[in-house]
Design an enzyme around this catalytic site. Structure first.
Site, mmCIF file in Angstrom:
data_model
loop_
_atom_site.group_PDB
_atom_site.id
_atom_site.type_symbol
_atom_site.label_atom_id
_atom_site.label_comp_id
_atom_site.label_asym_id
_atom_site.label_seq_id
_atom_site.Cartn_x
_atom_site.Cartn_y
_atom_site.Cartn_z
ATOM 1 N N THR A 11 0.830 -1.210 0.000
ATOM 2 C CA THR A 11 0.000 0.000 0.000
ATOM 3 C C THR A 11 0.862 1.256 0.000
ATOM 4 O OG1 THR A 11 -1.503 -1.253 1.417
ATOM 5 C CG2 THR A 11 -1.996 1.074 1.130
ATOM 6 N N TYR A 42 -13.279 -3.392 0.413
ATOM 7 C CA TYR A 42 -14.498 -2.834 -0.197
ATOM 8 C C TYR A 42 -15.656 -3.832 -0.268
ATOM 9 C CZ TYR A 42 -17.512 0.120 -3.033
ATOM 10 O OH TYR A 42 -18.565 0.871 -3.467
ATOM 11 N N TYR A 99 -2.400 -10.259 5.137
ATOM 12 C CA TYR A 99 -2.330 -8.860 5.574
ATOM 13 C C TYR A 99 -3.720 -8.415 6.012
ATOM 14 C CZ TYR A 99 -1.301 -3.788 5.189
ATOM 15 O OH TYR A 99 -1.140 -2.442 5.422
ATOM 16 N N ARG A 147 -8.299 -0.010 6.348
ATOM 17 C CA ARG A 147 -8.324 0.211 4.899
ATOM 18 C C ARG A 147 -9.308 -0.715 4.175
ATOM 19 N NH1 ARG A 147 -4.443 3.478 2.548
ATOM 20 N NH2 ARG A 147 -2.775 4.182 3.938
ATOM 21 N N LYS A 204 0.659 -10.166 8.515
ATOM 22 C CA LYS A 204 0.935 -8.771 8.867
ATOM 23 C C LYS A 204 -0.367 -8.241 9.448
ATOM 24 C CE LYS A 204 2.023 -4.181 7.119
ATOM 25 N NZ LYS A 204 2.157 -3.300 5.924
ATOM 26 N N ILE A 245 6.501 -5.147 9.630
ATOM 27 C CA ILE A 245 6.631 -4.589 8.281
ATOM 28 C C ILE A 245 6.283 -3.124 8.453
ATOM 29 C CG2 ILE A 245 5.738 -4.534 5.921
ATOM 30 C CD1 ILE A 245 5.322 -7.578 6.143
#
Length: 292
Positions: A47, A110, A136, A141, A165, A207
């Site tokens: 990202t 989304y 992840y 987000r 992550k 990370i």
């Protein structure tokens, strides 16, 4: 345990020239800066790299630049994820993964699938992917939390799913993952502000976004954390704490690029819909960098 991904990984930015083309020279310089200062592995096209704004060809070019600059000196993780499961599998199949040690695959955004939907998405990816996978989870987000039971189910069911992550900014969720994970499964923090506490609790490190600007101090903090040397590690954490807040104050990666510009490592140019950091934020960042 896959020790390649224990310690400090960094989610590399994509530097841009003023005309918005990719600044490959600065990208190579950032890679070398991180290798020279103790970063343990590199994450490409996450990202933070503004990967959603890169064309397929640009992604190939970015991978080539980073691979050439790294020259086998550090493990490489490549971001391949999305909310179109078949599209993700197609990208895995059409990408040259030689020299890539794992993919980092974000939970579907989304679409807001159920936990079963998230499981089936990653099951399909794990079945198709020839290399290791780091899940992840970033609900801020994606708008959907990948719950602990789902992560652990995937960890137990697929040998090539080697870690997660976790970036839910939720210590209770970290503790539950660390307590109940199968042996060798890596719980990697994606929250720069919480990573030291997570590492001391049994996490595998980070990370990081800020780590690529201060790799020497940040990777030393993580090494101390992995050894359980809390006092010395927290001394470094407190030195970095303000700038960690600053880089996420408006938007990532506008903040980290403002840091890089102050360090003369790349311009602060970003692609829309991201805009550069405000003058007020830049001033705070410049003051921090100068005093650090």
């Amino acid at each position: 345990m896959n020790n390649k991904f224990v310690g400090t990984g960094v989610a590399l930015v994509t530097p841009f020239n003023s005309d918005l083309s990719i600044d490959h020279e600065s990208l190579a310089n950032i890679v070398n800066y991180n290798i020279d200062n103790g970063t343990d592995y590199l994450v490409i096209c996450g990202t933070t790299a503004e990967s959603v704004t890169l064309t397929k060809q640009e992604k190939k070019d970015v991978i080539a630049t980073i691979s050439k600059a790294t020259n086998g000196r550090l493990p490489l993780v490549l971001g391949i994820g999305g909310n179109n499961t078949m599209g993700v599998i197609e990208e895995i199949n059409s990408t040259d993964l030689s020299g890539i040690d794992a993919i980092l695959s974000v939970s579907p955004y989304y679409s807001k699938p159920t936990q079963e939907g998230i499981y089936q998405h990653f099951k399909a990816i794990a079945t198709a992917c020839p290399i290791d996978i780091i899940l992840y989870n970033v609900p801020g987000r994606t708008s959907k939390n990948m719950e602990v039971d789902t992560t652990l189910r995937l960890a137990n069911d697929f040998k090539n799913i080697v870690g997660v992550k976790e970036a839910g900014n939720n210590m209770a969720q970290y503790y539950e993952l660390i307590k109940n994970k199968p042996e060798g499964f890596l719980v990697i923090s994606g929250d720069d502000d919480l990573v030291l506490s997570v590492t001391l609790a049994g996490g595998a490190g980070v990370i990081s976004v800020i780590g690529q600007a201060y790799p020497k101090e940040f990777s030393e903090m993580i090494r101390l954390g992995l050894k359980g040397e809390a006092k010395a590690a927290f001394a470094l954490h407190y030195r970095l704490m303000d700038v960690i807040g600053y880089i996420f104050e408006e938007n990532n990666p506008a903040g980290i690029k403002a840091v890089f510009e102050t360090l003369n490592l790349c311009r602060d140019t970003v692609r829309l819909p991201i805009v550069p950091a405000s003058n007020a934020l830049k001033t705070k960042i410049q003051d921090f960098v100068k005093s650090f």
